[in-house]
Write a protein that holds these residues in place. Structure first.
Motif, mmCIF file in Angstrom:
data_model
loop_
_atom_site.group_PDB
_atom_site.id
_atom_site.type_symbol
_atom_site.label_atom_id
_atom_site.label_comp_id
_atom_site.label_asym_id
_atom_site.label_seq_id
_atom_site.Cartn_x
_atom_site.Cartn_y
_atom_site.Cartn_z
ATOM 1 N N TYR A 123 48.792 38.527 36.683
ATOM 2 C CA TYR A 123 49.722 37.411 36.568
ATOM 3 C C TYR A 123 50.358 37.075 37.912
ATOM 4 O O TYR A 123 50.477 35.893 38.282
ATOM 5 N N LEU A 124 50.772 38.104 38.667
ATOM 6 C CA LEU A 124 51.389 37.840 39.974
ATOM 7 C C LEU A 124 50.411 37.184 40.929
ATOM 8 O O LEU A 124 50.767 36.256 41.691
ATOM 9 N N LYS A 125 49.139 37.640 40.910
ATOM 10 C CA LYS A 125 48.131 37.002 41.759
ATOM 11 C C LYS A 125 47.910 35.564 41.357
ATOM 12 O O LYS A 125 47.733 34.686 42.218
ATOM 13 N N ALA A 126 47.916 35.298 40.042
ATOM 14 C CA ALA A 126 47.718 33.917 39.587
ATOM 15 C C ALA A 126 48.882 33.031 40.009
ATOM 16 O O ALA A 126 48.693 31.861 40.364
ATOM 17 N N VAL A 127 50.100 33.595 40.005
ATOM 18 C CA VAL A 127 51.254 32.824 40.459
ATOM 19 C C VAL A 127 51.123 32.478 41.937
ATOM 20 O O VAL A 127 51.365 31.319 42.361
ATOM 21 N N LEU A 132 49.837 28.541 46.309
ATOM 22 C CA LEU A 132 49.067 28.159 47.498
ATOM 23 C C LEU A 132 48.250 26.906 47.237
ATOM 24 O O LEU A 132 48.181 26.004 48.099
ATOM 25 N N ALA A 133 47.626 26.818 46.068
ATOM 26 C CA ALA A 133 46.819 25.633 45.761
ATOM 27 C C ALA A 133 47.698 24.390 45.681
ATOM 28 O O ALA A 133 47.280 23.294 46.099
ATOM 29 N N ALA A 148 44.317 10.542 57.608
ATOM 30 C CA ALA A 148 43.802 11.641 58.423
ATOM 31 C C ALA A 148 42.852 12.543 57.656
ATOM 32 O O ALA A 148 42.286 13.484 58.241
ATOM 33 N N ASP A 149 42.677 12.307 56.375
ATOM 34 C CA ASP A 149 41.776 13.151 55.583
ATOM 35 C C ASP A 149 41.011 12.273 54.601
ATOM 36 O O ASP A 149 41.457 11.180 54.214
ATOM 37 N N SER A 150 39.856 12.755 54.186
ATOM 38 C CA SER A 150 38.968 11.959 53.329
ATOM 39 C C SER A 150 39.358 12.146 51.854
ATOM 40 O O SER A 150 40.070 13.084 51.473
ATOM 41 N N LYS A 151 38.827 11.255 51.040
ATOM 42 C CA LYS A 151 39.100 11.329 49.612
ATOM 43 C C LYS A 151 38.435 12.540 48.973
ATOM 44 O O LYS A 151 38.972 13.131 48.010
ATOM 45 N N SER A 152 37.291 12.938 49.496
ATOM 46 C CA SER A 152 36.595 14.102 48.946
ATOM 47 C C SER A 152 37.424 15.374 49.131
ATOM 48 O O SER A 152 37.464 16.237 48.245
ATOM 49 N N GLN A 153 38.103 15.496 50.241
ATOM 50 C CA GLN A 153 38.957 16.658 50.463
ATOM 51 C C GLN A 153 40.143 16.659 49.499
ATOM 52 O O GLN A 153 40.581 17.714 49.030
ATOM 53 N N LEU A 154 40.632 15.450 49.197
ATOM 54 C CA LEU A 154 41.718 15.345 48.231
ATOM 55 C C LEU A 154 41.255 15.788 46.840
ATOM 56 O O LEU A 154 41.973 16.503 46.126
ATOM 57 N N GLU A 155 40.053 15.387 46.471
ATOM 58 C CA GLU A 155 39.521 15.776 45.158
ATOM 59 C C GLU A 155 39.297 17.285 45.077
ATOM 60 O O GLU A 155 39.542 17.923 44.036
ATOM 61 N N ILE A 156 38.848 17.882 46.176
ATOM 62 C CA ILE A 156 38.645 19.336 46.205
ATOM 63 C C ILE A 156 39.981 20.059 46.046
ATOM 64 O O ILE A 156 40.106 21.052 45.306
ATOM 65 N N ALA A 157 41.014 19.569 46.707
ATOM 66 C CA ALA A 157 42.333 20.187 46.619
ATOM 67 C C ALA A 157 42.896 20.058 45.203
ATOM 68 O O ALA A 157 43.530 20.994 44.679
ATOM 69 N N GLU A 158 42.675 18.908 44.571
ATOM 70 C CA GLU A 158 43.150 18.730 43.188
ATOM 71 C C GLU A 158 42.425 19.684 42.229
ATOM 72 O O GLU A 158 43.030 20.261 41.332
ATOM 73 N N GLN A 162 44.048 22.704 39.901
ATOM 74 C CA GLN A 162 43.842 22.787 38.454
ATOM 75 C C GLN A 162 43.270 24.144 38.040
ATOM 76 O O GLN A 162 43.677 24.717 37.024
ATOM 77 N N ASP A 163 42.354 24.653 38.839
ATOM 78 C CA ASP A 163 41.795 25.981 38.528
ATOM 79 C C ASP A 163 42.863 27.067 38.643
ATOM 80 O O ASP A 163 42.926 27.991 37.803
ATOM 81 N N ALA A 164 43.696 26.953 39.646
ATOM 82 C CA ALA A 164 44.762 27.943 39.820
ATOM 83 C C ALA A 164 45.765 27.864 38.665
ATOM 84 O O ALA A 164 46.264 28.903 38.187
ATOM 85 N N GLN A 165 46.047 26.665 38.188
ATOM 86 C CA GLN A 165 46.958 26.509 37.054
ATOM 87 C C GLN A 165 46.357 27.101 35.781
ATOM 88 O O GLN A 165 47.050 27.715 34.970
#
Length: 376
Positions: A123-127, A132-133, A148-158, A162-165
């Protein structure tokens, strides 16, 4: 020589002819007749003054065929709830015992488990991963807004956020299943009662193993709601026609013989006991104030739907002797005969039903015990 043996031959011939001519009498060979001694009938009583024992005719009564069967009180399995713990470990504290009454939410026991520390670590690691995500997503959005950044990088970050959540939600759910409060973590897991009832089974003690992996069974306790119970009776196959599903049965406890309860026949066993030739008949019955306790012996009375004409006599006319019921009826001049009957239920006016043995209108001795005492 011929003259010498002639008299001897003649003598033998006469003896043979005499033996053949004699006939044996079968009567002489038969055993003597046995003298038969007739014993008096113990059920026939002769008295000098029969007028001392007044007679009364048996009255007619419209009755039903009843069947009495013995049984015992059992829990309703649909109201039994097992208490399980998914945390494997060692029991450090047992708060309840077998037979205790518990309410929903009461603490039953505490288990010290390494599963808790592992789940809390996840649980602590998931938090941390979710935090960080989330930061990376905010940074990527800021860069994307400034070009300064592409849309693909934004989609990767999103996607990473979501995976971290999702991982965080799964870790929180695991702690909840194990019974751990994420705000107040502890190495001990408190096992709570899932329902209100009585503990009818206990499989753990202090310092014992808990959990399916270590203990072999996840069931630590079994809680039963005893507001409704089952009465299981044994009914012989010849008496099964008197028992119908949905009909009412009268239950009397051996501990409280004057207290009658009403139940409903909910099941008739489809398989007979091969040795006793009996079927299990189940009666569903309410248990007010927990009057019936598990394992109590009871007597269940089943009644047929068709009525028949029966006799009723004064209770004093029935003689209880050698675990049987008898009445005395007139049998001639100064004689009475003792007849076995099957006594039934009692009626007002100190009358008792006779299910079999005599017919309505037949005269019986009013006080059978008085006549029996005179004979003795």
């Amino acid at each position: 020589m011929k003259r010498k043996f002639a008299p001897l031959v003649l003598l033998c011939l006469v003896a043979v002819l005499g033996a053949c001519s004699s006939k044996s009498d079968p009567k002489d060979e038969a055993p003597p007749k046995a003298d038969l001694e007739k014993k008096p009938d113990v059920n026939i009583i002769t008295v000098d003054h029969p007028e001392q024992f007044p007679l009364t005719p048996a009255q007619e009564h419209e009755g039903y065929v009843t069947l009495n069967a013995t049984g015992s009180v059992n829990p309703d399995i649909s109201r039994e709830i097992p208490v399980i713990t998914l945390a494997n470990g060692r029991v450090v504290d047992v708060r309840v015992r077998l037979g205790d009454f518990v309410k929903k939410g009461d603490v039953l026991m505490e288990v010290q488990s390494t599963d808790v520390s592992g789940a809390f670590n996840s649980y602590l690691k998931a938090v941390n991963d979710e935090r960080l995500a989330h930061v990376q997503l905010d940074r990527t959005k800021l860069l994307f807004d400034k070009g300064a950044d592409s849309k693909s990088q934004l989609e990767i970050a999103e996607t990473n956020e979501q995976d971290a959540q999702s991982d965080l939600t799964a870790a929180e759910h695991q702690l909840k299943v194990l019974g751990v409060d994420k705000e107040h973590p502890s190495a001990n897991v408190k096992i709570l009662a899932p329902s209100t009832g009585v503990i009818i089974a206990q499989n753990v003690t202090n310092a014992a193993a808990a959990g399916a992996t270590l203990a072999g069974s996840p069931n630590a306790f079994t809680i039963a709601d005893l507001s409704q119970v089952w009465v299981i009776c044994d009914v012989y196959e010849n008496d099964l026609p008197l028992v119908k599903l949905g009909e009412t049965a009268e239950i009397r406890l051996n501990a409280y013989p004057d207290h009658a309860l009403k139940g409903t026949i909910s099941d008739i066993g489809p398989v007979l006991d091969p040795n006793l030739r009996t079927a299990k008949v189940r009666v569903q019955i309410a248990n007010p104030q927990n009057l019936m306790r598990l394992g109590m012996f009871v007597t269940a009375t089943f009644r047929s739907q068709k009525s028949s004409k029966r006799a009723t006599v004064p209770a004093a006319a029935i003689l209880h002797l050698h675990d049987r019921d008898w009445v005395y009826v007139p049998a001639g001049d100064k004689q009475f005969q003792r007849v076995e009957v099957h006594a039934g239920q009692m009626f007002p006016g100190n009358l008792q039903e006779i299910e079999s043995g005599i017919a309505p209108g037949q005269r019986v001795v009013t006080n059978a015990l008085e006549l029996q005492n005179m004979v003795q």
